[in-house]
Design an enzyme around this catalytic site. Structure first.
Site, PDB file in Angstrom:
ATOM      1  N   SER A   1       6.574   1.487  -3.805  1.00  0.00           N
ATOM      2  CA  SER A   1       5.586   2.163  -4.646  1.00  0.00           C
ATOM      3  C   SER A   1       6.147   3.513  -5.072  1.00  0.00           C
ATOM      4  CB  SER A   1       4.279   2.370  -3.867  1.00  0.00           C
ATOM      5  OG  SER A   1       3.393   3.235  -4.559  1.00  0.00           O
TER       6      SER A   1
ATOM      7  N   TYR B   1      -0.358   4.499   3.964  1.00  0.00           N
ATOM      8  CA  TYR B   1       0.241   3.886   2.776  1.00  0.00           C
ATOM      9  C   TYR B   1       1.556   4.552   2.371  1.00  0.00           C
ATOM     10  CZ  TYR B   1       0.684   1.651  -1.770  1.00  0.00           C
ATOM     11  OH  TYR B   1       1.158   0.943  -2.843  1.00  0.00           O
TER      12      TYR B   1
END
Length: 326
Positions: free
Chosen positions: A172, A184
Site C-alpha cells: 500500500s 495497517y
C-alpha cells in the site's frame, strides 16, 4: 570553443536517454505466451481487487485458483467465472488452512508448478490514534497482512520455484508513508521489506517478486461505516483520563476528517490496481514496484521521499488537535 566541446556530449547523452526509454518500453511490453498452461493462486477473492483480478485472469485464459474466506464468496465467484476457475476456502491466519490450500493447489498444478502467487488478502481495521489501541487490535491486523502474507508465501514457494514464476504482494502507499495508527501501516511496511528480502534471496531461481502499492480505492477496506464503527469502539474502551486528554470533540473531528479524505481521494476504478497485477503476471520482465492510482503517483509516493519533518508538519495540519496537546 566551449559550445563545440559541449554539443557532442549533450547529443550523446540525449541519444542515450532516448534509446534507454525506447528499450525500457519495449521490454516492459513483452508478454509471456501459453497462459492457458499456467496456474495462478490468488488470496482474498471474496470481493475487491482479488475478486476482479480472478475474473480478468480467467478471461485471459489463465488457470485461476482462488482462495476465498467464505463459502458464499467462493460460490459467487464460481458463478461469475468460466469453468477453469476453481476456488478453495482459505483463512490466511490459520496455518492448517494455508497448508490445506497448498496441498490442493499442488494437486491442481501437477509437475508444472505454480506460475503466480498473488497475496491480496488483507484487512485495514482497526485504524486510529496509536494510543487508542490495545495489543490485540494490532495483532488482528498483523495476523492477516503480515504473518499471513509471509506464511502463505513460504508455504507456496516450492511450487512457484518449480514454475520459475512470480510472487505478487499487495502492499500500500501506507507502506511508504505511515499516516495513521494501528496495525495497517505497520503491516504494509513489513510487506515492503519482506518482499525486498525475498526478491534478493530467490532471484537466482528465476522467481520474480513484485510489489503492488495501491493508493486509496473504494473497497470494503475503505468503507466509511466500519471505519467509524471501529473508531467509536476504540474511543469507548479508553480510560476517562485518556479521553480527557484528547477532549470531547476529538472523536467527531477525527471522523469528519476521515470522511473528507475518503470522499476526496478514493478511486472507484479498481482496474487501475488489477492492471498492475496482470502486468506483473504477464510481463516477461515484470517491474519490482507498481504504483496504482493517481494519488499514489502524485501524492503518496512523492511524499515518501520528503524529509520526515515535512511529512510530520503536513499531517499535523490535517489532523485535529487534542485538548491537552502542545
Amino acid at each position: 570553443m566551449y559550445e563545440f566541446l559541449s554539443c557532442p556530449s549533450t547529443y550523446a547523452l540525449g541519444t542515450f536517454a532516448i534509446l534507454w526509454v525506447l528499450v525500457w518500453f519495449y521490454r516492459d511490453n513483452l508478454k509471456i505466451t501459453r497462459v492457458s498452461e499456467k496456474h495462478v493462486f490468488v488470496t482474498g477473492c471474496d470481493s475487491g481487487f482479488g475478486n476482479l483480478l480472478c475474473k480478468r485472469l480467467d478471461k485471459r485464459g489463465f488457470r485461476v485458483l482462488a482462495g476465498c474466506l467464505t463459502e458464499k464468496g467462493a460460490d459467487d465467484l464460481k458463478r461469475a467465472a468460466g469453468p477453469f476457475l476453481k476456488t478453495c476456502i482459505l483463512d490466511v491466519t490459520s496455518s492448517a488452512s494455508i497448508q490445506k490450500a497448498m496441498e490442493w493447489t499442488k494437486k491442481e498444478v501437477g509437475d508444472k508448478g505454480l506460475w503466480g502467487l498473488v497475496n491480496n488478502a488483507g484487512r485495514s481495521l482497526p485504524m486510529g490514534p496509536s494510543e487508542w489501541m490495545k495489543i490485540e487490535d494490532f495483532e488482528s491486523t498483523l495476523k492477516v497482512n503480515m504473518t499471513g502474507v509471509i506464511e502463505t508465501t513460504m508455504t507456496f514457494l516450492p511450487l512457484v520455484k518449480k514454475a520459475r514464476g512470480r510472487v505478487v504482494n499487495v502492499a500500500s502507499v501506507l507502506g511508504r508513508v505511515a499516516a495513521n495508527g494501528g496495525g495497517y501501516c505497520i503491516s504494509k511496511f513489513a510487506v515492503e521489506s519482506f518482499s525486498d528480502c525475498l526478491r534478493r534471496d530467490i532471484q537466482g531461481f528465476g522467481v520474480n517478486v513484485c510489489i503492488i502499492e495501491p493508493g486509496f480505492f473504494k473497497t470494503q477496506v475503505t468503507s466509511l461505516e466500519p471505519i467509524e464503527r471501529e473508531l467509536h469502539r476504540l474511543w469507548n474502551q479508553l480510560t476517562p483520563e485518556v479521553k480527557e486528554s484528547y477532549g470531547d470533540k476529538y472523536l467527531d473531528k477525527y471522523i469528519w476528517i476521515q470522511r473528507l479524505i475518503m470522499n476526496a481521494i478514493c478511486d472507484s476504478d479498481l482496474s487501475k490496481v488489477t492492471n498492475c497485477m496482470e502486468h506483473a503476471l504477464l510481463a516477461v520482465h515484470p517491474r519490482t514496484r507498481y504504483s496504482a492510482g493517481w494519488d499514489a503517483k502524485f501524492l503518496w509516493i512523492p511524499l515518501s521521499y520528503m524529509p520526515a519533518c515535512f511529512v510530520d508538519i503536513a499531517l499535523k495540519l490535517v489532523m485535529p488537535k487534542p485538548a491537552k496537546g502542545v
